[in-house]
Every structure is written in structure tokens, then in C-alpha cells.
Design an enzyme around this catalytic site. Structure first.
Site, PDB file in Angstrom:
ATOM      1  N   ASP A 666      72.998   7.733  -3.160  1.00 38.25           N
ATOM      2  CA  ASP A 666      73.961   6.723  -3.602  1.00 38.25           C
ATOM      3  C   ASP A 666      73.613   5.287  -3.237  1.00 38.25           C
ATOM      4  O   ASP A 666      74.490   4.427  -3.220  1.00 38.25           O
ATOM      5  CB  ASP A 666      75.352   7.030  -3.025  1.00 38.25           C
ATOM      6  N   HIS A 670      76.126   1.934  -3.369  1.00 42.04           N
ATOM      7  CA  HIS A 670      76.504   1.181  -2.173  1.00 42.04           C
ATOM      8  C   HIS A 670      76.045  -0.278  -2.250  1.00 42.04           C
ATOM      9  O   HIS A 670      76.837  -1.194  -2.061  1.00 42.04           O
ATOM     10  CB  HIS A 670      75.904   1.833  -0.939  1.00 42.04           C
ATOM     11  N   ASP A 739      71.460  14.521  -9.669  1.00 39.15           N
ATOM     12  CA  ASP A 739      72.715  14.350 -10.390  1.00 39.15           C
ATOM     13  C   ASP A 739      73.200  12.918 -10.300  1.00 39.15           C
ATOM     14  O   ASP A 739      72.745  12.139  -9.470  1.00 39.15           O
ATOM     15  CB  ASP A 739      73.792  15.306  -9.859  1.00 39.15           C
ATOM     16  N   GLU A 741      77.122  10.951 -10.765  1.00 43.92           N
ATOM     17  CA  GLU A 741      78.551  11.101 -11.025  1.00 43.92           C
ATOM     18  C   GLU A 741      79.120   9.824 -11.629  1.00 43.92           C
ATOM     19  O   GLU A 741      79.554   9.805 -12.769  1.00 43.92           O
ATOM     20  CB  GLU A 741      79.271  11.451  -9.715  1.00 43.92           C
ATOM     21  N   GLU A 745      79.370   2.860 -11.706  1.00 41.66           N
ATOM     22  CA  GLU A 745      78.802   2.202 -10.532  1.00 41.66           C
ATOM     23  C   GLU A 745      77.290   2.072 -10.642  1.00 41.66           C
ATOM     24  O   GLU A 745      76.690   1.212  -9.987  1.00 41.66           O
ATOM     25  CB  GLU A 745      79.220   2.940  -9.262  1.00 41.66           C
ATOM     26  N   TYR A 823      90.813  11.239 -11.729  1.00 41.01           N
ATOM     27  CA  TYR A 823      89.602  11.053 -10.948  1.00 41.01           C
ATOM     28  C   TYR A 823      88.366  11.241 -11.827  1.00 41.01           C
ATOM     29  O   TYR A 823      87.405  10.453 -11.773  1.00 41.01           O
ATOM     30  CB  TYR A 823      89.502  12.057  -9.799  1.00 41.01           C
TER      31      TYR A 823
END
Length: 918
Positions: A666, A670, A739, A741, A745, A823
Site C-alpha cells: 500500500d 499511503h 491485488d 482494492e 487511491e 464500503y
């Protein structure tokens, strides 16, 4: 023969070929060639022998080029209006050869150059002067005016031709450069944007130095570099081949359209080779239908694992077989299988995204081609080319595969069918074996023509001019027929949609299903050129719509400004430090971005400059906690994999701390928030940049370093230029591969990169952010955000609207943190920022709102609680800004409806400027 390869941030690979070397006491170079783009850059050299990866240290008997600097006299390249006569610029190239007989020998070539355009004809190249100096003293000067006339007419991405200058004495050289042009365009509108029609180089390095000294450098990362050999440089952590260097090494690599798995004695064949699988669309397995969602889409789909259709193996392989790897690059890796540690016999697989064949390079092994699906029929199919032995295989599942064996010494492999699982060749064999699935007999000739050549590594380059960009995916190649056979590569749907006309002409009708990206289409080309003609260059910090400037949006009325001001005064009084100095880089970054957006809105949109200046000072103080690396879990520079990671997992021992940041999960999620916050702070206070630019650049380099010149970070850790989006999973073994999600972002990082580049005046970074946003918009709309007419995802799945979690092998309409439909949909919305109107089309938002959030729908927005409610209504502003504005300005607004990474102030301004109030 040795090759000195210059790795640079520019368009082409720079190569000098040395064909004759004597001892170090009397070194002689009899022939050399050097190609370079017409631009400025410093080139760093590495030495390769026989096409193999660099070996350190360099052989002491070989004089190597230590550096070369290209400095054009005219670095600003105009578009169009060039003249057809005379050089456009003069470039001086300096090469230093460290020799024992001289302290320094400098070979200087001065040549005339002109850019090559697709509409132009290259006619000649002229060498103006060649000079050799020793310790500053010229020892030979020759070859002034040497000219070579070349063939005319070319549509290559970049075309170079050679002119020779022979020098009596120590060195003889061949100079490769551009030349004079005919049929030049006379106006900018006629100038086809091509790699030769130079604009802004998109892939220049951000920086080359060490990370800031306040970031501790530390070895001993919790995840070992399993089986990785011959590597002292940065290693990729989020790529498609990562399973080969993690955990059991037995999970698949999804190369597209094939997958590869080290079989480790499994399956009917009980092989220890590399298993090849390709899954047709009819083999996908679907989860239960969700009848609450209109259309009752299936909740997930997955491709079966463990199908070992064909296996590249050797009779020597068994339980002692060792898998190692090297050259872990953005688009490729070399995977090696050896019978045992230290064995000189080896099977090497160059694994490259989109490769048309799975290729095994055999060295002193007895080839064993196996199948756990069982051979039904194996037939020799002649020699499509001299020295290429072809076999046609039908398996018991009815699928047809082609095998091409190309011996190094001309000795046929003489395959014998030993059993229903084993096709065995002769002992001590050297050569290449290539395997491909044949979807239809009519395509067999395509494979025949491409056999004997295969890619070994991928490269990306590109230029931008205004809102147009053209970038290229190209491949180094090898094989017995690499010099006279064109590569066969598989493209994804979003590639085909953006191919230029020349590349489109190389597209075939042959397709193979991919695991999660629709049909892959075979393209016969050594490189692809892709175009983006409407990059979001006008996208800024303000609300925005594609195709429009901010001036074309609704001007804020006095009513809207009043509403913004009253809310902003309250939000600006919040305790910024308490919300930003957290034990999570993710949540801290979100809060910093939130307050930066708030300050910007007050300062530039709501006429609250004094309040904004006060808030900006507090925000700068909060940011200093991070730039001085004094947060709760400071960053460290990991010297094993080479990247900037949170120290959280080192301290707690929990690999999942801060979403796995320490394990390279991620990072784009971030650090994108930090880039965005810093871009706004630097925009409002340029003096702040002096102390903070290096820190922010370090975060950008960690996620998205664009150049192999930067030896502190891998190239594009997160963003996958083949798939057109990033992968979030880092150093974790996974049966279903990488992956992603939160697609939104992912776009937030590209947006933050673009705006940070704009703030600091890094034109290459800004252009790169624009291109990444354009490519993301294309790929997200192709695969993640599914309108009713989507043709790439299965019809049984598209009514979910968003994919949920996109793996390489499956797609699951769910999140990692819960199953609430707000969500699952909302994680692909967050954060709602100016770029959201680019990635989320009005058609998609309308369909999604109707299916999920409209009154009476399965998850009507009025019933959502918490921060997700604000996210959903902010998203509504894309298609119904009035309704969104009314929601955010209601008198009984509940502050809990605002996510911790968002501000109500921004949502009001966004809704108003998108048309919510006049």
C-alpha cells in the site's frame, strides 16, 4: 563479444559494442556504436557479456566506459516549424576509457543531429569532427565531414543510422546518430507526436542521491530475498513474479495470458519443472448470486489453479531441484531451475509480461516436457524455419499446444513419448524450447513466424506535449531468430484502445482469455506505441471536469462562499496534531491531505486568506513531525530490498501493522496523501520547499521512481505499466497473485505526483502524473468500474458495478475490512478529489447510484452512517451537484458523516463549483 549498456532516463537504450579488445597494456577498440536521444542526460554504464546480466566486479582486462554526458546546445525542442535543411542542434559526446597505459583517454565525437519524425524521411548523417585526447592533449583528429547516405522512409518510433569515422591510432569508432530530414511538417498541427518529435521526456529521474540522513538505513528486512542471486541494486517488491522469491516459491506467477508455477513434485506428472497453465473463460468459477443487487450478479469469480497443461522440465530434476532468480525488473525476471545447488546445468525462463511463448533455455540438460492433463496426441510438425523443430500436442482436455525446439548446435531434441505424462528429449541438450497454446488452427502460422525469438526484458519511454502524450512499451529480445523474427506479444484491452495507427496495424485476430482482464490480443511487433490525447493538464487543486478549465465551472456565489466560510472556521479550529501524528502512515497522510485541502479552499476559493495563513502554519508544524522523521513509527530505509518503509512491523513484530507498510503493502495509498498535502503547502508557501523537498521526493521515488539511474529505489514499485494500474500487495506470498482494492487511491497517488511535480517545477514528474492519470482512467473504466456495456469482465459479474478486490487470478466483490455495500463501492470512491471526475464517468456514477444508493435502492444513501455517508454524497456531486450541495449545507448536518480524511468545507466547495448552487 562484450556489450557496454548505457541505462538512461530517455527514449532509447544506449549501446556501445566492443568487437576487439587487446590486453590492458595496449587496448584497442576496432568498432563501436553509440546511439542516443537528442536530449540532455547523464548516462551510467554497466558491462554485459554475451547478453547475460552484469557480473561484478568487471573483468580487469576489459576497458569499460565509465560515463558519458550528452549536452545538446538547444535543449528545448519545438514542435513543428523545423526547417528541412541544416542540423537542428549539435551534440558533443564524451566517453572516458580507464586504461593502464594512459591515465585517461577521452574520445570526443561532435555530430550534427535532427529529430526523426514519422512524417519525415531520414536521408543522411554527418560526422563533423572526431577527436581523441590523452590527459587533455589531442593525439588524433580525423573524419571531419564523413557522410553516409541511408535508405529513406521510416515509421519507427526512433530511427538511427550509422556513419563511420576511422581513426589511425588507438581507437576506431562507429557513430550512430540522427541526420537531416526531408518532408518535415511545416506547422505544429501537422507534427505527429512521436518519439522523434520530442516534447517533455516523461521518465526523467526524480533524484539520484541517498534518502535524507534522518531516515535510518537498516538491513535485516523480515522477508529474505529468497533465491535472488547476483543483485546488489534495488529489487522490485510488488510485481507479478513475486511468488517466485517468497515463501514456498510454489505459488503462481500470472504472466498474462499464461500462468507459471514451480510444480515441486505435484500433479499427475509429479514434476519438478515449471508448469504452464492457460484458463479459458468457460473454466471460470463463479460465486453465489447476490439477489439484493439489481441484475443479481455473482459475488466473485475465480480461475482454477493447479492445472499443469504443459511443464518445462528436465530428467535431472527432482526433490533437490533449486529455483533461483535474477534481473528482477519492472516487466520481467529470469527464473532458473537447477538439478541441485552448484550445478552447471540449468533451465532458464525469461518471464516477461505478455510474452507470446513460454520459453525455456536449456543448458546441458535432458529436456522433459510433461503434462498433468495427459498427452492425447503428439505429432512432429516439421521445421517452420531451418533449425526449428515443431511439435503439435493435443491434451486430454482437447486443448492444442505448439512446441518449438531450437537447438544451439543444430542437434534435434528427438522427443519420444515415454508415457501419457512425459515427452522426453536427448541428454546433454542445449537450446531453447518455446510453448504456446493454439486457440484455433487458423492462427498456427502466426506462431510459426514468431518462433525463435522471445522477449527478455521490457522498457518504457515516452514524451508529452501539452495534453498529448505518446509512450512506448518495447522489449529486448533473444533467440536464434531474434535478428529476423518479430516478437509476438499479447496486449490487454486497454492497450488496444490506445495503440497508435502503426501499432494497430500489427494487431492480429488471435486472442487468449486472461484471468481477470478480458481477452488478450496477439500483436506482432518489437514495440508498441500508445497514445493519450486528452491528458488532464488543466487539472489542479480546484474542482474540475474533463475537457474544461476551472474557469468553465460555476463560480462560487456569495451564498456558497458564506456556507464555506462558516464551516471552514470550525474545521480549521480542530487539533491538527492530534489527527495527524498517528501510528499509521496511511491515516496520518489522509489527515495531512484533508487539512491541506481545507487550507487551500479557504485561501484560494473562499476569501479567507488570514485564517488560511494561520492554519497553514499549524499544518506546516504538523508536517515537520514527518519530514524530521519524528512520528510514532519513524521511517527506515531498508537496504535489503531498497525502499522506505515504516518501522512499525520491526517494533511490533506484526507484519500487518499499518496495513503491511513495512512489507511494502500500500505504499502508493499511503504516500500519495503526503505528496498531495506537500504540493498544496509548497504552492501556498514556496519557502517551505527548501527544507522539505528532499523528503517528499524520497516518498515519490519509493513508490514511483521512473529511472534505473536511481540506484536507491526500484523502478515503479507499485504502478504496473502493463496492467495500467498499481498493485497494493507487497512481500506476501499469494495463491491468487497481487491485488488492488482502492482503485481511487491509486489515482490519488498519480494526482499527488502530478501536483507535487507542478509545485516544485519538475516538468517530467508533472507529465508523468498526467500520463498515469490518463492510463488509470482507461484501465479503471475497462476493468474496475463497470458500466452496463463493459465487455472485459464476465457478464455475470458486471452488475456489481465495482470489482471490489481485483486479484491477478480472481475478482471478489468485497473489501478487506467489511462487506457493507457502502464500503465495497466507497473504497473505489475515496478520496473524492478533483481527479474523481476523470476516473468516474457520469455514466458509471449514474448506474452505480441507481443500483445502490438511490431512494429505495439496496443501500440507499440516506440510511448510511458514518464517514461513508459523506463519501457517497460527495460522489453524487459528479452527476447531481445540487443534491450533494443541499446535503452538505443542511442545518442539522452530523459531523460524523465526514471521513477522517475529508473536510465538509471541501465537499461544499466541490458541490457548488460542479454546479450545485449559483
Amino acid at each position: 563479444m562484450s556489450t557496454i549498456t548505457f541505462v538512461d532516463p530517455h527514449l532509447s537504450i544506449q549501446t556501445v559494442t566492443v568487437t576487439s579488445l587487446s590486453s590492458t597494456q595496449n587496448p584497442t577498440v576496432t568498432s563501436a556504436s553509440q546511439s542516443f536521444p537528442d536530449t540532455t542526460g547523464t548516462l551510467i554504464s554497466t558491462l554485459e557479456t554475451g547478453g547475460n546480466p552484469p557480473v561484478q566486479p568487471f573483468p580487469t582486462s576489459v576497458p569499460t566506459i565509465s560515463s558519458a554526458t550528452l549536452q545538446p546546445l538547444n535543449s528545448t525542442v519545438p514542435f513543428g516549424n523545423e526547417t528541412a535543411t541544416g542540423p537542428r542542434s549539435t551534440v558533443t559526446e564524451t566517453i572516458t576509457l580507464p586504461l593502464t597505459t594512459f591515465e585517461t583517454v577521452v574520445v570526443t565525437h561532435t555530430v550534427t543531429t535532427v529529430p526523426v519524425q514519422t512524417t519525415a524521411l531520414l536521408t543522411s548523417v554527418t560526422v563533423v569532427n572526431t577527436t581523441i585526447t590523452s590527459n587533455g592533449t589531442a593525439i588524433t583528429t580525423s573524419s571531419a565531414g564523413t557522410t553516409v547516405v541511408t535508405s529513406t522512409g521510416s515509421t519507427l518510433v526512433e530511427t538511427t543510422f550509422s556513419a563511420s569515422s576511422t581513426i589511425t591510432g588507438t581507437v576506431a569508432t562507429t557513430i550512430t546518430t540522427g541526420g537531416s530530414l526531408t518532408n518535415l511538417p511545416t506547422a505544429t498541427s501537422d507534427c505527429l507526436l512521436s518519439m522523434g518529435c520530442y516534447g517533455q521526456d516523461i521518465f526523467q529521474p526524480i533524484a539520484l542521491g541517498q534518502p535524507p540522513s534522518n531516515i535510518e538505513q537498516r538491513s535485516g528486512h523480515p522477508v529474505p530475498r529468497l533465491g535472488v542471486s547476483n543483485s546488489t541494486g534495488p529489487l522490485e517488491t510488488n510485481k507479478f513474479y513475486q511468488n517466485f522469491v517468497l515463501g514456498s516459491q510454489g505459488d503462481p506467477s500470472f504472466v498474462m495470458p499464461y500462468s507459471l508455477t514451480w510444480s515441486q513434485g505435484s500433479g499427475n506428472a509429479q514434476s519438478w519443472g515449471m508448469a504452464i497453465s492457460h484458463v479459458d473463460g468457460s473454466q471460470k468459477v463463479f460465486g453465489p448470486a447476490n439477489t439484493a443487487i439489481p441484475g443479481s450478479p455473482n459475488s466473485y469469480y475465480i480461475n482454477p489453479l493447479g492445472i499443469q497443461s504443459l511443464i518445462l522440465s528436465a530428467s535431472e530434476f527432482g526433490s533437490s531441484t533449486l529455483l533461483t532468480s535474477d534481473s528482477l525488473l519492472p516487466f520481467s525476471a529470469n527464473i532458473h531451475l537447477q538439478p541441485s545447488a552448484g550445478s552447471s546445468s540449468v533451465l532458464t525462463l525469461p518471464v516477461v509480461q505478455g510474452m507470446g511463448f513460454v520459453t525455456g533455455q536449456y543448458a546441458n540438460l535432458q529436456p522433459a516436457l510433461q503434462s498433468s492433463v495427459f498427452f492425447r496426441n503428439v505429432a512432429a510438425a516439421g521445421e517452420p524455419k531451418p533449425g526449428v523443430f515443431k511439435y503439435k500436442v493435443t491434451l486430454e482436455d482437447g486443448k492444442v499446444w505448439l512446441i518449438y525446439a531450437i537447438p544451439t548446435n543444430g542437434v534435434a531434441p528427438n522427443f519420444q513419448l515415454i508415457s501419457s505424462t512425459l515427452l522426453e528429449g536427448i541428454s546433454n541438450w542445449y537450446g531453447d524450447i518455446q510453448i504456446a497454446k493454439l486457440p484455433d488452427a487458423s492462427f498456427e502460422s502466426i506462431y510459426d513466424e514468431a518462433a525463435g525469438a522471445y522477449p527478455t526484458a521490457g522498457h518504457i519511454s515516452g514524451y508529452a506535449h501539452d495534453a498529448k502524450a505518446q509512450y512506448s512499451l518495447s522489449w529486448s529480445k533473444a533467440g536464434a531468430y531474434s535478428s529476423n523474427a518479430t516478437l509476438l506479444m499479447f496486449s490487454l484491452p486497454h492497450h488496444v484502445d490506445s495503440f497508435d495507427s502503426t501499432t494497430r496495424g500489427n494487431v492480429t485476430e488471435m486472442q487468449l482469455q486472461t484471468t481477470t482482464k478480458g481477452n488478450a490480443t496477439a500483436v506482432v511487433a518489437d514495440y508498441w506505441v500508445l497514445e493519450e490525447d486528452e491528458m488532464p493538464t488543466t487539472l489542479d487543486f480546484s474542482p474540475w471536469r474533463p475537457g474544461n478549465t476551472t474557469q468553465s465551472l460555476v463560480a462560487l456565489s456569495s451564498v456558497a462562499i458564506s456556507a464555506i466560510q462558516s464551516v471552514a472556521a470550525i474545521e480549521a479550529s480542530q487539533n491538527m496534531s492530534a489527527q495527524t501524528n498517528l501510528n499509521s502512515m496511511y491515516y496520518s497522510g489522509k489527515a495531512l491531505s484533508k487539512f491541506a485541502t481545507l487550507v487551500y479552499t479557504m485561501h484560494d476559493l473562499a476569501d479567507q486568506q488570514d485564517l488560511a495563513k494561520s492554519a497553514l502554519l499549524e499544518l506546516e508544524s504538523c508536517f515537520e513531525v514527518f519530514s524530521s522523521n519524528q512520528q510514532q513509527y519513524p521511517l527506515i530505509y531498508d537496504t535489503d530490498w531498497k525502499g522506505v518503509v515504516s518501522s512499525a512491523s520491526y517494533v511490533t513484530g506484526d507484519s500487518g501493522e499499518d496495513f503491511g507498510n513495512s512489507y511494502y503493502n500500500d505504499h502508493h495509498f499511503h504516500y500519495g496523501y503526503f505528496l498531495h498535502a506537500a504540493a498544496i503547502i509548497g504552492y501556498l508557501d514556496p519557502t517551505w520547499l527548501v527544507e522539505n523537498q528532499d523528503y517528499i521526493n524520497t516518498l515519490a521515488r519509493d513508490v514511483s521512481n521512473p529511472s534505473s539511474l536511481d540506484q536507491y529505489f526500484p523502478v515503479f514499485r507499485s504502478f504496473d505499466w502493463y496492467h495500467g494500474h498499481s498493485w497494493a500487495k507487497g512481500l506476501f506470498e499469494s495463491g491468487d497473485g497481487k491485488d488492488e482494492e482502492s482503485s481511487s487511491e491509486d489515482a490519488m497517488f498519480a494526482y499527488g505526483l502530478k501536483m507535487w511535480g507542478k509545485t516544485i517545477g519538475d516538468a517530467s514528474m508533472e507529465a508523468r502524473g498526467n500520463l498515469m492519470l490518463s492510463v488509470l482512467a482507461r484501465s479503471l473504466q475497462s476493468y474496475f468500474l463497470m458500466t452496463s456495456d463493459n465487455v472485459n469482465q464476465p457478464a455475470e459479474f458486471i452488475d456489481n458495478k465495482v470489482t471490489g478486490i481485483m486479484f491477478e487470478n480472481k475478482v471478489d466483490h468485497v473489501t478487506y475490512f467489511g462487506t457493507d455495500l457502502s464500503y465495497i463501492e466507497g473504497i473505489h470512491m475515496i478520496p473524492i478529489m478533483p481527479f474523481s471526475t476523470l476516473t468516474r464517468t457520469p455514466q458509471f456514477v449514474e448506474e452505480e447510484w441507481t443500483a445502490y444508493f438511490a431512494d429505495g435502492a439496496v443501500r440507499q444513501a440516506s440510511d448510511i452512517s458514518g464517514g461513508w455517508k459523506g463519501i457517497v454524497y460527495a460522489n453524487l456531486a459528479i452527476i447531481n451537484p445540487t443534491a450533494a450541495y443541499n446535503f452538505f449545507t443542511q442545518s442539522d448536518f452530523d459531523a460524523s458523516w465526514i471521513d477522517g480524511g475529508a473536510s465538509r468545507t471541501w465537499y461544499i466547495a466541490l458541490s457548488a463549483m460542479l454546479g450545485g448552487v449559483s
